[in-house]
Design a protein around this motif. Structure first.
Motif, PDB file in Angstrom:
ATOM      1  N   VAL A 154       1.002  -1.245  -0.047  1.00 14.91           N
ATOM      2  CA  VAL A 154       0.226   0.050  -0.057  1.00 14.91           C
ATOM      3  C   VAL A 154       0.684   1.406  -0.036  1.00 14.91           C
ATOM      4  O   VAL A 154       0.485   2.227  -0.747  1.00 14.91           O
ATOM      5  CB  VAL A 154      -0.953  -0.150   1.278  1.00 14.91           C
ATOM      6  N   LEU A 155       1.945   1.322   0.775  1.00 17.53           N
ATOM      7  CA  LEU A 155       2.851   2.357   0.748  1.00 17.53           C
ATOM      8  C   LEU A 155       3.347   2.694  -0.490  1.00 17.53           C
ATOM      9  O   LEU A 155       3.595   3.793  -1.071  1.00 17.53           O
ATOM     10  CB  LEU A 155       3.860   2.348   1.975  1.00 17.53           C
ATOM     11  N   ILE A 156       3.947   1.502  -1.223  1.00 12.40           N
ATOM     12  CA  ILE A 156       4.545   1.892  -2.539  1.00 12.40           C
ATOM     13  C   ILE A 156       3.586   2.282  -3.355  1.00 12.40           C
ATOM     14  O   ILE A 156       3.881   3.303  -4.387  1.00 12.40           O
ATOM     15  CB  ILE A 156       5.336   0.358  -2.993  1.00 12.40           C
ATOM     16  N   ILE A 157       2.272   1.752  -3.463  1.00 15.52           N
ATOM     17  CA  ILE A 157       1.485   2.340  -4.341  1.00 15.52           C
ATOM     18  C   ILE A 157       0.881   3.705  -4.016  1.00 15.52           C
ATOM     19  O   ILE A 157       0.816   4.732  -4.930  1.00 15.52           O
ATOM     20  CB  ILE A 157       0.046   1.382  -4.132  1.00 15.52           C
ATOM     21  N   TRP A 158       0.792   4.210  -2.832  1.00 16.65           N
ATOM     22  CA  TRP A 158       0.931   5.399  -2.395  1.00 16.65           C
ATOM     23  C   TRP A 158       1.700   6.405  -2.860  1.00 16.65           C
ATOM     24  O   TRP A 158       1.159   7.459  -3.418  1.00 16.65           O
ATOM     25  CB  TRP A 158       0.741   5.580  -0.929  1.00 16.65           C
ATOM     26  N   THR A 171      -4.301  10.628   1.204  1.00 20.21           N
ATOM     27  CA  THR A 171      -3.237  10.055   2.319  1.00 20.21           C
ATOM     28  C   THR A 171      -4.416   9.380   3.435  1.00 20.21           C
ATOM     29  O   THR A 171      -3.947   8.397   4.094  1.00 20.21           O
ATOM     30  CB  THR A 171      -2.530  11.113   2.945  1.00 20.21           C
ATOM     31  N   ALA A 172      -5.432  10.083   3.813  1.00 19.85           N
ATOM     32  CA  ALA A 172      -6.257   9.611   4.862  1.00 19.85           C
ATOM     33  C   ALA A 172      -6.904   8.304   4.610  1.00 19.85           C
ATOM     34  O   ALA A 172      -7.141   7.218   5.381  1.00 19.85           O
ATOM     35  CB  ALA A 172      -7.554  10.499   5.189  1.00 19.85           C
ATOM     36  N   THR A 173      -7.423   8.098   3.039  1.00 20.25           N
ATOM     37  CA  THR A 173      -7.707   6.794   2.569  1.00 20.25           C
ATOM     38  C   THR A 173      -6.837   5.697   2.807  1.00 20.25           C
ATOM     39  O   THR A 173      -6.735   4.422   3.491  1.00 20.25           O
ATOM     40  CB  THR A 173      -8.004   6.807   1.163  1.00 20.25           C
ATOM     41  N   VAL A 174      -5.465   5.921   2.455  1.00 22.24           N
ATOM     42  CA  VAL A 174      -4.119   5.085   2.743  1.00 22.24           C
ATOM     43  C   VAL A 174      -4.042   4.708   3.971  1.00 22.24           C
ATOM     44  O   VAL A 174      -3.910   3.375   4.484  1.00 22.24           O
ATOM     45  CB  VAL A 174      -3.023   5.645   2.156  1.00 22.24           C
ATOM     46  N   LEU A 184      -6.880   2.405   5.231  1.00 25.19           N
ATOM     47  CA  LEU A 184      -6.408   0.809   4.768  1.00 25.19           C
ATOM     48  C   LEU A 184      -5.300   0.325   5.311  1.00 25.19           C
ATOM     49  O   LEU A 184      -5.258  -0.870   5.793  1.00 25.19           O
ATOM     50  CB  LEU A 184      -6.063   1.013   3.254  1.00 25.19           C
ATOM     51  N   GLY A 185      -4.399   1.164   5.978  1.00 24.51           N
ATOM     52  CA  GLY A 185      -3.375   0.578   6.767  1.00 24.51           C
ATOM     53  C   GLY A 185      -3.888   0.103   7.985  1.00 24.51           C
ATOM     54  O   GLY A 185      -3.147  -1.008   8.465  1.00 24.51           O
TER      55      GLY A 185
END
Length: 213
Positions: A81-85, A176-179, A182-183
């Motif tokens: 998820v971080l890489i995708i962000w 960023t809030a969405t990510v 998801l985290g």
């Protein structure tokens, strides 16, 4: 605009992206399953020995420290998820996001395909308790994060051409809030993998420990 209307508008604007990402993932799963047939006999034997030792470890309750397992599981999931962000913050990241989605599908397809092909019904039973439960949640998380990243990247392109630089900050905060949300979901999945999955795996490992010999 109420929440239902906002959700309907969001889905209308992004449904094509969801379908596209889902197709990429499914293609990866199919490719991963087909890859099992490309393994040499030596590679299959080595993987089978490794799995046998893993099944024996699970059966003997020797998986190690729970906290370390939790950290490892969460790190494994959150990195996607971080890489995708990060990739979503630039236009050039779009194709790389799709590649990551494809690779995630390959990993899942290869794992389930190998277990099913080499271990028959026992492998499928193990996959149902060790692979499928968490991926029922992880895969949608990857899809949502990918679509959100792609939508933000597309928004950046439109914003640059329309020269509305002041609007980016609000979109970035929501992105960023969405990510982060998801985290939090992935952390819950990591807790499941650490404390529930080993119990479920122990139900089926007695039938598989013979592979370690």
């Amino acid at each position: 605009m109420n929440k239902n209307a906002k959700l309907a508008l969001y889905m209308k604007e992004h449904v094509s992206l969801y379908i596209f990402v889902a197709v990429i993932l499914v293609t990866g799963v199919i490719f991963g399953a087909v890859m099992v047939n490309a393994l040499t006999l030596e590679q299959k034997q080595e993987l089978t020995r490794y799995l046998g030792n893993f099944f024996l470890t699970v059966d003997q309750n020797a998986l190690g420290d729970a906290q370390a397992s939790l950290q490892q599981s969460f790190a494994m999931h959150i990195k996607w998820v971080l890489i995708i962000w990060i990739l979503g913050l630039s236009v050039i990241g779009l194709p790389l996001i799709l590649i990551l989605d494809f690779l995630k599908g390959v990993l899942v397809g290869f794992t389930v395909g190998y277990l099913a092909q080499q271990l028959s019904w026992k492998g499928m039973m193990f996959a149902l308790v060790a692979v499928v439960p968490q991926n029922i949640v992880v895969i949608p998380v990857i899809v949502i994060s990918s679509v959100t990243a792609m939508a933000f990247s597309i928004y950046l392109v439109k914003n640059r051409f329309m020269q509305r630089k002041g609007a980016i900050s609000g979109q970035l905060v929501r992105y960023t809030a969405t990510v982060l949300s998801l985290g939090a979901v992935l952390f819950g999945i990591s807790l499941f993998e650490t404390y529930v999955s080993p119990v479920m795996m122990k139900w089926v490992t007695p039938a598989l420990v013979s592979l370690a010999s």
